[in-house]
Design a protein around this motif. Structure first.
Motif, PDB file in Angstrom:
ATOM      1  N   VAL A  54     -50.759   5.190 -15.737  1.00  0.00           N
ATOM      2  CA  VAL A  54     -50.549   4.680 -14.377  1.00  0.00           C
ATOM      3  C   VAL A  54     -50.005   3.253 -14.431  1.00  0.00           C
ATOM      4  CG1 VAL A  54     -51.730   3.969 -12.249  1.00  0.00           C
ATOM      5  CG2 VAL A  54     -52.255   6.184 -13.291  1.00  0.00           C
ATOM      6  N   MET A  55     -50.604   2.418 -15.283  1.00  0.00           N
ATOM      7  CA  MET A  55     -50.137   1.034 -15.399  1.00  0.00           C
ATOM      8  C   MET A  55     -48.694   0.973 -15.897  1.00  0.00           C
ATOM      9  SD  MET A  55     -53.472  -1.109 -16.692  1.00  0.00           S
ATOM     10  CE  MET A  55     -54.039   0.048 -17.925  1.00  0.00           C
ATOM     11  N   SER A  56     -48.327   1.901 -16.760  1.00  0.00           N
ATOM     12  CA  SER A  56     -46.949   1.943 -17.247  1.00  0.00           C
ATOM     13  C   SER A  56     -45.977   2.200 -16.100  1.00  0.00           C
ATOM     14  CB  SER A  56     -46.820   3.021 -18.327  1.00  0.00           C
ATOM     15  OG  SER A  56     -45.521   3.005 -18.871  1.00  0.00           O
ATOM     16  N   HIS A  57     -46.350   3.098 -15.200  1.00  0.00           N
ATOM     17  CA  HIS A  57     -45.504   3.355 -14.026  1.00  0.00           C
ATOM     18  C   HIS A  57     -45.449   2.140 -13.105  1.00  0.00           C
ATOM     19  CE1 HIS A  57     -44.483   7.515 -14.757  1.00  0.00           C
ATOM     20  NE2 HIS A  57     -45.751   7.762 -15.063  1.00  0.00           N
ATOM     21  N   ILE A  58     -46.563   1.450 -12.975  1.00  0.00           N
ATOM     22  CA  ILE A  58     -46.588   0.235 -12.158  1.00  0.00           C
ATOM     23  C   ILE A  58     -45.648  -0.813 -12.748  1.00  0.00           C
ATOM     24  CG2 ILE A  58     -48.032  -1.728 -11.454  1.00  0.00           C
ATOM     25  CD1 ILE A  58     -50.351   0.352 -11.191  1.00  0.00           C
ATOM     26  N   LEU A  59     -45.672  -0.961 -14.070  1.00  0.00           N
ATOM     27  CA  LEU A  59     -44.763  -1.914 -14.719  1.00  0.00           C
ATOM     28  C   LEU A  59     -43.303  -1.533 -14.500  1.00  0.00           C
ATOM     29  CD1 LEU A  59     -46.543  -2.632 -18.124  1.00  0.00           C
ATOM     30  CD2 LEU A  59     -46.350  -4.141 -16.144  1.00  0.00           C
ATOM     31  N   GLU A  60     -43.002  -0.248 -14.576  1.00  0.00           N
ATOM     32  CA  GLU A  60     -41.629   0.204 -14.321  1.00  0.00           C
ATOM     33  C   GLU A  60     -41.200  -0.157 -12.906  1.00  0.00           C
ATOM     34  OE1 GLU A  60     -39.224   1.366 -16.291  1.00  0.00           O
ATOM     35  OE2 GLU A  60     -40.641   1.086 -17.931  1.00  0.00           O
ATOM     36  N   GLY A  61     -42.092   0.060 -11.948  1.00  0.00           N
ATOM     37  CA  GLY A  61     -41.783  -0.287 -10.557  1.00  0.00           C
ATOM     38  C   GLY A  61     -41.604  -1.780 -10.372  1.00  0.00           C
ATOM     39  N   ALA A  62     -42.451  -2.565 -11.021  1.00  0.00           N
ATOM     40  CA  ALA A  62     -42.336  -4.023 -10.922  1.00  0.00           C
ATOM     41  C   ALA A  62     -41.015  -4.501 -11.510  1.00  0.00           C
ATOM     42  CB  ALA A  62     -43.514  -4.696 -11.625  1.00  0.00           C
ATOM     43  N   CYS A  63     -40.595  -3.869 -12.583  1.00  0.00           N
ATOM     44  CA  CYS A  63     -39.319  -4.236 -13.210  1.00  0.00           C
ATOM     45  C   CYS A  63     -38.146  -3.797 -12.325  1.00  0.00           C
ATOM     46  CB  CYS A  63     -39.234  -3.608 -14.598  1.00  0.00           C
ATOM     47  SG  CYS A  63     -37.875  -4.219 -15.599  1.00  0.00           S
ATOM     48  N   ALA A  64     -38.238  -2.594 -11.778  1.00  0.00           N
ATOM     49  CA  ALA A  64     -37.158  -2.071 -10.933  1.00  0.00           C
ATOM     50  C   ALA A  64     -36.963  -2.896  -9.665  1.00  0.00           C
ATOM     51  CB  ALA A  64     -37.442  -0.614 -10.566  1.00  0.00           C
ATOM     52  N   THR A  65     -38.023  -3.510  -9.189  1.00  0.00           N
ATOM     53  CA  THR A  65     -37.932  -4.326  -7.969  1.00  0.00           C
ATOM     54  C   THR A  65     -37.820  -5.816  -8.280  1.00  0.00           C
ATOM     55  OG1 THR A  65     -40.348  -4.394  -7.794  1.00  0.00           O
ATOM     56  CG2 THR A  65     -39.203  -2.635  -6.584  1.00  0.00           C
ATOM     57  N   ASN A  66     -37.548  -6.126  -9.544  1.00  0.00           N
ATOM     58  CA  ASN A  66     -37.338  -7.507  -9.995  1.00  0.00           C
ATOM     59  C   ASN A  66     -38.543  -8.415  -9.824  1.00  0.00           C
ATOM     60  OD1 ASN A  66     -34.647  -7.077 -10.883  1.00  0.00           O
ATOM     61  ND2 ASN A  66     -34.009  -7.101  -8.725  1.00  0.00           N
ATOM     62  N   MET A  67     -39.742  -7.848  -9.804  1.00  0.00           N
ATOM     63  CA  MET A  67     -40.948  -8.666  -9.775  1.00  0.00           C
ATOM     64  C   MET A  67     -41.212  -9.248 -11.161  1.00  0.00           C
ATOM     65  SD  MET A  67     -43.397  -6.340  -7.375  1.00  0.00           S
ATOM     66  CE  MET A  67     -44.692  -7.554  -7.250  1.00  0.00           C
ATOM     67  N   ILE A  68     -40.842  -8.497 -12.192  1.00  0.00           N
ATOM     68  CA  ILE A  68     -40.918  -8.952 -13.580  1.00  0.00           C
ATOM     69  C   ILE A  68     -39.610  -8.547 -14.248  1.00  0.00           C
ATOM     70  CG2 ILE A  68     -43.441  -8.838 -13.749  1.00  0.00           C
ATOM     71  CD1 ILE A  68     -43.130  -6.171 -15.251  1.00  0.00           C
ATOM     72  N   ASN A  69     -39.289  -9.216 -15.348  1.00  0.00           N
ATOM     73  CA  ASN A  69     -38.072  -8.831 -16.063  1.00  0.00           C
ATOM     74  C   ASN A  69     -38.413  -7.843 -17.180  1.00  0.00           C
ATOM     75  OD1 ASN A  69     -38.782 -10.307 -18.474  1.00  0.00           O
ATOM     76  ND2 ASN A  69     -38.026 -12.182 -17.493  1.00  0.00           N
ATOM     77  N   GLU A  70     -37.400  -7.331 -17.844  1.00  0.00           N
ATOM     78  CA  GLU A  70     -37.623  -6.323 -18.877  1.00  0.00           C
ATOM     79  C   GLU A  70     -38.464  -6.859 -20.039  1.00  0.00           C
ATOM     80  OE1 GLU A  70     -33.888  -4.658 -20.065  1.00  0.00           O
ATOM     81  OE2 GLU A  70     -33.568  -3.692 -18.128  1.00  0.00           O
ATOM     82  N   GLY A  71     -38.247  -8.122 -20.402  1.00  0.00           N
ATOM     83  CA  GLY A  71     -39.034  -8.713 -21.482  1.00  0.00           C
ATOM     84  C   GLY A  71     -40.512  -8.785 -21.140  1.00  0.00           C
ATOM     85  N   GLN A  72     -40.804  -9.205 -19.914  1.00  0.00           N
ATOM     86  CA  GLN A  72     -42.194  -9.254 -19.474  1.00  0.00           C
ATOM     87  C   GLN A  72     -42.801  -7.851 -19.448  1.00  0.00           C
ATOM     88  OE1 GLN A  72     -41.104 -11.269 -15.844  1.00  0.00           O
ATOM     89  NE2 GLN A  72     -42.280 -13.094 -16.454  1.00  0.00           N
ATOM     90  N   ARG A  73     -42.038  -6.897 -18.953  1.00  0.00           N
ATOM     91  CA  ARG A  73     -42.508  -5.507 -18.924  1.00  0.00           C
ATOM     92  C   ARG A  73     -42.836  -5.031 -20.328  1.00  0.00           C
ATOM     93  NH1 ARG A  73     -37.931  -1.528 -18.281  1.00  0.00           N
ATOM     94  NH2 ARG A  73     -37.760  -2.242 -20.423  1.00  0.00           N
ATOM     95  N   ASP A  74     -41.935  -5.315 -21.259  1.00  0.00           N
ATOM     96  CA  ASP A  74     -42.129  -4.851 -22.633  1.00  0.00           C
ATOM     97  C   ASP A  74     -43.342  -5.507 -23.295  1.00  0.00           C
ATOM     98  OD1 ASP A  74     -39.941  -3.227 -22.233  1.00  0.00           O
ATOM     99  OD2 ASP A  74     -38.565  -4.506 -23.375  1.00  0.00           O
ATOM    100  N   GLU A  75     -43.569  -6.792 -23.020  1.00  0.00           N
ATOM    101  CA  GLU A  75     -44.739  -7.473 -23.572  1.00  0.00           C
ATOM    102  C   GLU A  75     -46.027  -6.872 -23.020  1.00  0.00           C
ATOM    103  OE1 GLU A  75     -44.755 -11.756 -23.439  1.00  0.00           O
ATOM    104  OE2 GLU A  75     -42.601 -11.810 -23.868  1.00  0.00           O
ATOM    105  N   LEU A  76     -46.048  -6.643 -21.730  1.00  0.00           N
ATOM    106  CA  LEU A  76     -47.242  -6.045 -21.119  1.00  0.00           C
ATOM    107  C   LEU A  76     -47.452  -4.618 -21.622  1.00  0.00           C
ATOM    108  CD1 LEU A  76     -46.744  -7.411 -17.517  1.00  0.00           C
ATOM    109  CD2 LEU A  76     -48.563  -8.045 -19.113  1.00  0.00           C
ATOM    110  N   ARG A  77     -46.381  -3.889 -21.768  1.00  0.00           N
ATOM    111  CA  ARG A  77     -46.470  -2.519 -22.276  1.00  0.00           C
ATOM    112  C   ARG A  77     -47.018  -2.512 -23.706  1.00  0.00           C
ATOM    113  NH1 ARG A  77     -41.084   0.490 -21.717  1.00  0.00           N
ATOM    114  NH2 ARG A  77     -41.633   0.709 -19.529  1.00  0.00           N
TER     115      ARG A  77
END
Length: 94
Positions: A54-77
């Motif tokens: 579920v958190m992985s999907h949340i991160l994808e959504g945050a990245c898709a809406t520019n709340m976080i960038n891909e690097g931040q998403r990848d670190e959190l993932r």
């Protein structure tokens, strides 16, 4: 204390030179043990897997809406996936 829990404690307590991975596993297991749970329990482990999915999907959504960038998403993932590896490791205790 169950034999299984004694084994978990032994994995992380008696080693003077824990690897970074073992320390992280110990941290994850400790979070659950403080709440009366253990990652060696299949039901708890499956709940963690679902929560991380579920958190992985949340991160994808945050990245898709520019709340976080891909690097931040990848670190959190990456942090979340350490939790998955902890669950998998603790499920395969001898």
């Amino acid at each position: 204390m169950s034999d299984e829990m004694a084994e978990v404690i032994h994995l992380f307590k008696d080693e003077p030179q824990l690897t970074a991975q073992q320390k992280m596993y110990s941290y994850w297991e400790g979070m659950f043990r403080r709440r009366g749970l253990t990652l060696t329990d299949p039901t708890t482990a499956e709940s963690v897997r679902v929560a991380i999915a579920v958190m992985s999907h949340i991160l994808e959504g945050a990245c898709a809406t520019n709340m976080i960038n891909e690097g931040q998403r990848d670190e959190l993932r990456a942090v979340m996936h350490v939790g998955l590896s902890a669950v998998d490791e603790l499920q395969n205790l001898p």
